[in-house]
Design an enzyme around this catalytic site. Sequence first.
Site, PDB file in Angstrom:
ATOM      1  N   GLU A   1      -7.544  -4.514  -0.365  1.00  0.00           N
ATOM      2  CA  GLU A   1      -7.020  -3.223   0.076  1.00  0.00           C
ATOM      3  C   GLU A   1      -7.763  -2.062  -0.559  1.00  0.00           C
ATOM      4  O   GLU A   1      -8.053  -1.054   0.095  1.00  0.00           O
ATOM      5  CB  GLU A   1      -5.532  -3.137  -0.250  1.00  0.00           C
ATOM      6  CG  GLU A   1      -4.899  -1.804   0.094  1.00  0.00           C
ATOM      7  CD  GLU A   1      -3.425  -1.744  -0.277  1.00  0.00           C
ATOM      8  OE1 GLU A   1      -2.825  -0.657  -0.116  1.00  0.00           O
ATOM      9  OE2 GLU A   1      -2.870  -2.768  -0.738  1.00  0.00           O
TER      10      GLU A   1
ATOM     11  N   GLU B   1       9.372   2.510  -1.649  1.00  0.00           N
ATOM     12  CA  GLU B   1       8.623   3.044  -0.514  1.00  0.00           C
ATOM     13  C   GLU B   1       9.452   3.046   0.771  1.00  0.00           C
ATOM     14  O   GLU B   1       8.975   2.711   1.848  1.00  0.00           O
ATOM     15  CB  GLU B   1       7.324   2.250  -0.319  1.00  0.00           C
ATOM     16  CG  GLU B   1       6.406   2.312  -1.519  1.00  0.00           C
ATOM     17  CD  GLU B   1       5.093   1.578  -1.315  1.00  0.00           C
ATOM     18  OE1 GLU B   1       4.071   2.049  -1.845  1.00  0.00           O
ATOM     19  OE2 GLU B   1       5.095   0.531  -0.640  1.00  0.00           O
TER      20      GLU B   1
ATOM     21  N   ASP C   1      -1.061   0.003  -8.615  1.00  0.00           N
ATOM     22  CA  ASP C   1      -1.055  -0.665  -7.318  1.00  0.00           C
ATOM     23  C   ASP C   1      -2.383  -1.336  -7.009  1.00  0.00           C
ATOM     24  O   ASP C   1      -3.154  -0.834  -6.192  1.00  0.00           O
ATOM     25  CB  ASP C   1      -0.710   0.342  -6.213  1.00  0.00           C
ATOM     26  CG  ASP C   1      -0.465  -0.324  -4.867  1.00  0.00           C
ATOM     27  OD1 ASP C   1      -0.319  -1.554  -4.830  1.00  0.00           O
ATOM     28  OD2 ASP C   1      -0.414   0.392  -3.852  1.00  0.00           O
TER      29      ASP C   1
END
Length: 719
Positions: free
Chosen positions: A408, A306, A380
Amino acid sequence: MKSVLIIILLFIFSAGHSEDGYRLWLRYDPISDVTKRKEYAALLKYLVLEQTSPTFNVAEKELKLALNGLLGLNLTTTNVIQEAGAIILGTPASSKIIASLNLHDKLRSLGDEGFSILATSVKGKKCIVVAGNKDVGVLYGTFHLIKLIQTYQVLQNIYVQNTPRIKHRILNHWDNLDRTVERGYAGFSLWDWHKLPDYIDPRYYDYARANASIGINGSVVTNVNSNAQILTEPYLQKVAALANVFRPYGIKIYLTARFSAPREIGGMPTADPLDPNVRSWWKKKIDEIYQHVPDFGGFVVKANSEGQPGPQNYKRSHADGANMLAEALAPHNGIVMWRAFVYDNEVPEDRAKQAFNEFKLLDGKFNKNVMIQVKNGPIDFQPREPFHPLFGGLPQTPINMEFQITQEYLGYATHLVYLAPLFKECLDADTYASGKGSYVYKVIDGSLHGHALTGMAGVANIGNDRNWCGHPFAQSNWYSFGRLAWNPTLTSEAIAEEWIRMTFSNEQDVVKSLKELMLASREITVNYMTPLGLHHIMGWDHHYGPGPWIKDKPRADWTSVYYHKADDFGIGFDRTKTGSNALGQYAPEVQEKYGSLKNCPEEYLLWFHHVSWDHKMKSGRSLWDELCHRYYQGADSVKWMQDSWNKMEGKVDHERFSQVKSLLAIQYKEAVWWRNSCVLYFQTFSKKDIPPGFEKPEKSLNYYESLQFPFAPGIRPKW
């Protein structure tokens, strides 16, 4: 009469104490059961401590605090047995009394952190002994004894032998130096870098207490998307101040290492891990860290992921990068936790396969003080994922489990979601790496492949909110992580019951109701967010709320359409031999389980298969009808959660009752938002009606697609 007065005064004090959640599960309010109070008071009259140390002092202080609050006892400390009712703390080396009890055989198998608690007699006087080989084991045993009292357990003939199954039990804080927290939903960072090292916030001690109470022994205080400034001299002084607070509690401090630090703060022209000057720079920097923090634990590294720099920038491998740091840390007994969360939008391969493809070729090529840190699933931290194929896929390399405690993808700190079932779903999965029974937890604890270096990491959900985690029930996920890192075979049910009894009440009807609520919450959330194996369909960048329509972004693998692949035929990502064959990275037995529509468990159906809208499900409904059913069932079940919680009014404190009630109202509103958005969006592909009996969404799809949240919390920093 005097004892009754003490009880009344304690209850008055407790009633006047604001229940804001700050005390977490370390609530030492008076035990209301008079029989239990008398039982414990007869056994626990005074404390015997023959030698002191920073860790023993912590244990002594905690035990006195707990027994004063729970039982109204003002313990005195002595170094000799005076009468029956002694609590004896120590190790064979620190206590002549414990040495005389011949506990060597009992303690031998417990290692440095294990403990033994036993009721015995010394010179004819009954007492309770809390013993360990090292001071930290005694501290863990002290917290365990307190927990037994908090949860009303019998102590008369107690005999407990307990040792952690995993060596490194670590919280990963994604905290930035400006005090923002990536994927943090409970305020700003605990670490007040501006005031450190001169001002030590009392919360640092309470943070350490909470972690020690559940056996967490490491804290990574900086974000994996790291800032090299943390490695500079002014910040190392601040890190040292935190380490000094943590040390008596058995907690080592760790940092994240930015791979490009030699260039960014070292003024070097390169960060090539094979460059001798770069290697020398890291050695000197690591020596400098140990001058400030003699027991520094080591580094977590996010590299070539990333946008983060890494060894591949210089055409080197992950092993080259990890081993460079490991070599410099080895003389100090430090470790490297090298994250396997790597994927590349330029690689024409299913993202779920990329980490395995990169690291499988490097198995056995890492130094012995390197662990590969692997997320529980291959994408993820989704509400549901199959276990990562690297578990069992790297037999020659120690693997450090990475769970996400912060929510998240699970509604932030506004949704009540108990995560132990999610953690257990992964830990109890069978990899078949060495035949049947090769469970993920056996990979993690080292027993499957014979590794002594073991670890479990949890991305923390802690901030400077008064109640630490934003949602009162989110505290249970911090607690659950610690308990499972200590012993991954514990059950979700047992952990929930412990936490409820320590945090809310020992009343059986409260325990039963709250346990049912907690255990159901994760599956309810999956249903209103990502049922039947759907994944990665949340809002863009901030990951708040639904966004199945997300497309046309700079990276295909950061869009939702990449993952659900809905079309006129059906929905789902084909990861079998006819598709990406990500399933081929698992053992044959796992492939057989998930490889066919007939065999695949429906909770993973759309993860592994692209399925027709008309496919007949086990319920007898079509896939489309079943998808709608799950979404509506999930939202409706939040109503059940609300009703269950409302029955707790008057049975739990008013402050937390009101807060949870308000948050459940938000959760229901957002569950309906998820339901309506996803059903309307997927309907554009199925061309089918919402089944009869389900209320129609009151807003249009265009409305839901138009919603914007530019200031959602926890967004990744842009360095």
